[in-house]
Motif scaffolding. Structure first.
Motif, PDB file in Angstrom:
ATOM      1  N   ASN A  53       0.851  -1.187   0.000  1.00  0.00           N
ATOM      2  CA  ASN A  53       0.000   0.000   0.000  1.00  0.00           C
ATOM      3  C   ASN A  53       0.889   1.240   0.000  1.00  0.00           C
ATOM      4  O   ASN A  53       1.358   1.675   1.047  1.00  0.00           O
ATOM      5  CB  ASN A  53      -0.918  -0.019   1.221  1.00  0.00           C
ATOM      6  N   THR A  84     -10.621   0.334  -3.457  1.00  0.00           N
ATOM      7  CA  THR A  84     -10.232  -0.252  -4.733  1.00  0.00           C
ATOM      8  C   THR A  84     -11.488  -0.859  -5.343  1.00  0.00           C
ATOM      9  O   THR A  84     -12.113  -1.726  -4.729  1.00  0.00           O
ATOM     10  CB  THR A  84      -9.170  -1.357  -4.547  1.00  0.00           C
ATOM     11  N   THR A 114     -10.201   0.035   2.504  1.00  0.00           N
ATOM     12  CA  THR A 114      -9.072  -0.114   3.416  1.00  0.00           C
ATOM     13  C   THR A 114      -8.929   1.155   4.233  1.00  0.00           C
ATOM     14  O   THR A 114      -8.884   2.246   3.672  1.00  0.00           O
ATOM     15  CB  THR A 114      -7.769  -0.330   2.613  1.00  0.00           C
ATOM     16  N   PRO A 125      -4.989  -3.709   1.925  1.00  0.00           N
ATOM     17  CA  PRO A 125      -5.754  -3.625   0.685  1.00  0.00           C
ATOM     18  C   PRO A 125      -5.880  -4.977  -0.017  1.00  0.00           C
ATOM     19  O   PRO A 125      -6.539  -5.095  -1.040  1.00  0.00           O
ATOM     20  CB  PRO A 125      -4.933  -2.654  -0.166  1.00  0.00           C
TER      21      PRO A 125
END
Length: 133
Positions: A53, A84, A114, A125
């Motif tokens: 991330n 996402t 996240t 994530p």
């Protein structure tokens, strides 16, 4: 959106390498070996979002070492999330292996939220799904 402080970025990509390179460009990341960071993997019909991330890593590097200032940063950014979302054109998700992404009814799209700083929440994530043929 300046009123709600929402930043949305979309990619339309030909392959996973192009997606990973696009994300590196967005984050201004240049790797010494010239290869893209690995945010996503696609092997056969398994799509995986890795645990890497870049936003969280960059923010952690910039958070002050002083405990009081670190706590202030956690308070300010505690509710900050990254989402996402994947929209599949021709395939559907046939199985979720890990990460618990939220699937649409038709299984042609899914998303994973996240938290970047919130303790006790999902700060990864990562997810892994199998795609139909």
């Amino acid at each position: 959106n300046e009123d709600t402080y929402v930043l949305q970025v979309s990619f339309d990509f030909k392959n996973i390498d192009a997606l990973n390179r696009g994300i590196d460009i967005m984050y201004s990341i240049v790797n010494e070996d010239g290869k893209a960071s690995e945010y996503f993997k696609l092997r056969r019909r398994t799509l995986e979002r890795t645990d890497y991330n870049a936003i969280a890593e960059q923010m952690k590097r910039e958070v002050p070492a002083n405990d009081e200032e670190a706590e202030m940063a956690k308070m300010m950014f505690g509710e900050m999330t990254a989402v996402t979302s994947i929209i599949l054109n021709e395939q559907k998700v046939s199985r979720v292996y890990s990460g618990e992404p939220e699937l649409s009814e038709d299984k042609k799209s899914f998303s994973k939220t996240t938290y970047l700083y919130k303790e006790g929440e999902d700060n990864s994530p990562a997810f892994k799904v199998k795609l139909s043929r």
